[in-house]
Each structure stands twice: as structure tokens, then as C-alpha cells.
Design a protein around this motif. Sequence first.
Motif, mmCIF file in Angstrom:
data_model
loop_
_atom_site.group_PDB
_atom_site.id
_atom_site.type_symbol
_atom_site.label_atom_id
_atom_site.label_comp_id
_atom_site.label_asym_id
_atom_site.label_seq_id
_atom_site.Cartn_x
_atom_site.Cartn_y
_atom_site.Cartn_z
ATOM 1 N N THR A 38 -0.926 -13.511 -15.257
ATOM 2 C CA THR A 38 0.088 -12.455 -15.221
ATOM 3 C C THR A 38 1.361 -12.947 -15.889
ATOM 4 N N TYR A 39 1.878 -12.126 -16.797
ATOM 5 C CA TYR A 39 3.153 -12.433 -17.445
ATOM 6 C C TYR A 39 4.264 -12.043 -16.474
ATOM 7 N N GLU A 40 5.075 -13.019 -16.074
ATOM 8 C CA GLU A 40 6.129 -12.789 -15.080
ATOM 9 C C GLU A 40 7.447 -12.345 -15.699
ATOM 10 N N GLY A 41 7.678 -12.696 -16.950
ATOM 11 C CA GLY A 41 8.926 -12.333 -17.615
ATOM 12 C C GLY A 41 9.275 -13.367 -18.661
ATOM 13 N N GLY A 42 10.305 -13.095 -19.427
ATOM 14 C CA GLY A 42 10.688 -14.017 -20.490
ATOM 15 C C GLY A 42 12.099 -13.779 -20.962
ATOM 16 N N GLY A 43 12.484 -14.524 -21.959
ATOM 17 C CA GLY A 43 13.827 -14.406 -22.494
ATOM 18 C C GLY A 43 14.001 -15.282 -23.710
ATOM 19 N N ALA A 44 15.218 -15.348 -24.180
ATOM 20 C CA ALA A 44 15.540 -16.103 -25.389
ATOM 21 C C ALA A 44 15.683 -17.593 -25.091
ATOM 22 N N THR A 45 15.362 -18.393 -26.107
ATOM 23 C CA THR A 45 15.623 -19.827 -26.037
ATOM 24 C C THR A 45 16.900 -20.112 -26.813
ATOM 25 N N THR A 46 17.445 -21.270 -26.597
ATOM 26 C CA THR A 46 18.616 -21.719 -27.340
ATOM 27 C C THR A 46 18.207 -22.936 -28.158
ATOM 28 N N GLY A 47 18.421 -22.899 -29.452
ATOM 29 C CA GLY A 47 18.145 -24.046 -30.291
ATOM 30 C C GLY A 47 16.744 -24.121 -30.856
ATOM 31 N N LEU A 48 15.918 -23.112 -30.662
ATOM 32 C CA LEU A 48 14.554 -23.154 -31.195
ATOM 33 C C LEU A 48 14.291 -22.053 -32.221
ATOM 34 N N SER A 49 15.347 -21.501 -32.809
ATOM 35 C CA SER A 49 15.149 -20.407 -33.762
ATOM 36 C C SER A 49 14.949 -20.903 -35.191
ATOM 37 N N GLY A 50 15.100 -22.210 -35.428
ATOM 38 C CA GLY A 50 14.851 -22.767 -36.759
ATOM 39 C C GLY A 50 13.391 -23.161 -36.901
ATOM 40 N N ALA A 51 12.995 -23.463 -38.111
ATOM 41 C CA ALA A 51 11.610 -23.817 -38.402
ATOM 42 C C ALA A 51 11.141 -24.998 -37.559
ATOM 43 N N ILE A 52 9.886 -24.939 -37.136
ATOM 44 C CA ILE A 52 9.239 -26.025 -36.409
ATOM 45 C C ILE A 52 8.105 -26.526 -37.298
ATOM 46 N N SER A 53 8.089 -27.816 -37.561
ATOM 47 C CA SER A 53 7.073 -28.418 -38.423
ATOM 48 C C SER A 53 5.760 -28.596 -37.685
ATOM 49 N N ALA A 54 4.654 -28.534 -38.423
ATOM 50 C CA ALA A 54 3.333 -28.807 -37.843
ATOM 51 C C ALA A 54 3.343 -30.210 -37.245
ATOM 52 N N GLY A 55 2.826 -30.331 -36.033
ATOM 53 C CA GLY A 55 2.766 -31.626 -35.354
ATOM 54 C C GLY A 55 4.000 -31.983 -34.559
ATOM 55 N N ALA A 56 5.031 -31.145 -34.636
ATOM 56 C CA ALA A 56 6.284 -31.424 -33.918
ATOM 57 C C ALA A 56 6.076 -31.341 -32.406
ATOM 58 N N THR A 57 7.014 -31.930 -31.679
ATOM 59 C CA THR A 57 7.045 -31.863 -30.224
ATOM 60 C C THR A 57 8.283 -31.086 -29.808
ATOM 61 N N ALA A 83 2.900 -25.174 -37.263
ATOM 62 C CA ALA A 83 4.087 -24.843 -38.058
ATOM 63 C C ALA A 83 4.539 -23.429 -37.703
ATOM 64 N N GLU A 84 5.804 -23.276 -37.430
ATOM 65 C CA GLU A 84 6.396 -21.965 -37.114
ATOM 66 C C GLU A 84 7.658 -21.814 -37.950
ATOM 67 N N ALA A 85 7.557 -21.092 -39.069
ATOM 68 C CA ALA A 85 8.683 -20.943 -39.994
ATOM 69 C C ALA A 85 9.911 -20.349 -39.316
ATOM 70 N N GLY A 86 9.701 -19.413 -38.398
ATOM 71 C CA GLY A 86 10.815 -18.766 -37.717
ATOM 72 C C GLY A 86 11.135 -19.384 -36.362
ATOM 73 N N GLY A 87 10.498 -20.507 -36.051
ATOM 74 C CA GLY A 87 10.755 -21.172 -34.774
ATOM 75 C C GLY A 87 10.134 -20.437 -33.597
ATOM 76 N N CYS A 88 10.641 -20.757 -32.431
ATOM 77 C CA CYS A 88 10.189 -20.148 -31.167
ATOM 78 C C CYS A 88 11.421 -19.666 -30.413
ATOM 79 N N LEU A 122 5.796 -20.368 -25.244
ATOM 80 C CA LEU A 122 6.730 -20.190 -26.348
ATOM 81 C C LEU A 122 6.271 -19.004 -27.179
ATOM 82 N N HIS A 123 7.248 -18.251 -27.726
ATOM 83 C CA HIS A 123 6.937 -17.018 -28.459
ATOM 84 C C HIS A 123 7.715 -16.965 -29.770
ATOM 85 N N THR A 124 7.065 -16.413 -30.791
ATOM 86 C CA THR A 124 7.671 -16.300 -32.111
ATOM 87 C C THR A 124 8.511 -15.033 -32.271
ATOM 88 N N ALA A 125 8.384 -14.104 -31.335
ATOM 89 C CA ALA A 125 9.163 -12.860 -31.314
ATOM 90 C C ALA A 125 9.329 -12.463 -29.843
#
Length: 116
Positions: free
Chosen positions: A84-103, A66-71, A20-23
Amino acid sequence: VENLMVAAGIVPTATYYLSLHTADPGTSGASEVTGGSYARQSIVFAAASGGIVTSNTGQTFTSMPAEAGGCPYMGIWSLSSGGTYEGGGATTGLSGAISAGATVTFASGAVTAAVS
């Protein structure tokens, strides 16, 4: 939550690791989440159909930091750490804040990749 990523060269039935990535991870896998109990989760893709591979395993990230900007992005790696990093892209529904300890959970079939 449906998620879409684009990557080249994904080998069906091989084990990869979802991150998961913050940017935008760009071409290097930058901005990967750190802290809490975050760890990349194993992911396996089924055989390609129409140039698309779909995950056939679920992933669960527990005790997230805690991730204020989500993932809003994810990535695929060859190893659980480093590798090796193979590639990546956008997630759907994870752009909002994530609380510490969340799953954060991805169901089987929630991650797709275009193969070339």
C-alpha cells in the motif's frame, strides 16, 4: 540532505519502505524508479512530536540506474514490493542527474512526515 514528505497515518516504530520517484507519485505511488539494483529501503519513524514523525533509521540506495532528471520525489510503502502506498512528497537535493551505479543515502532523521 534534508527531505520532507507529508503522509497521514504513519505508525511510529512500524517498518515502512522508502521509495524514490522520477515524477510526482500522486496518490498512487506512480513514477517509482526501476532498474539498476534499485530497491525500496526500510524506514522506521520515531514517536510523533507536534504532529511530525521523523525517521530514526538511515536508508542507502546502491547501484542506482541513470536518472537524467534525478529523483525529486519519494514515497512511503507498507511493503518492500507491491503493498500500500502511504503517501509521498518532494525530496531536497535529488533533482539533478543521478549517474548509473551511484549511491543515494538518507541519514537518520532526514525524512519527516506530518501525521493527522
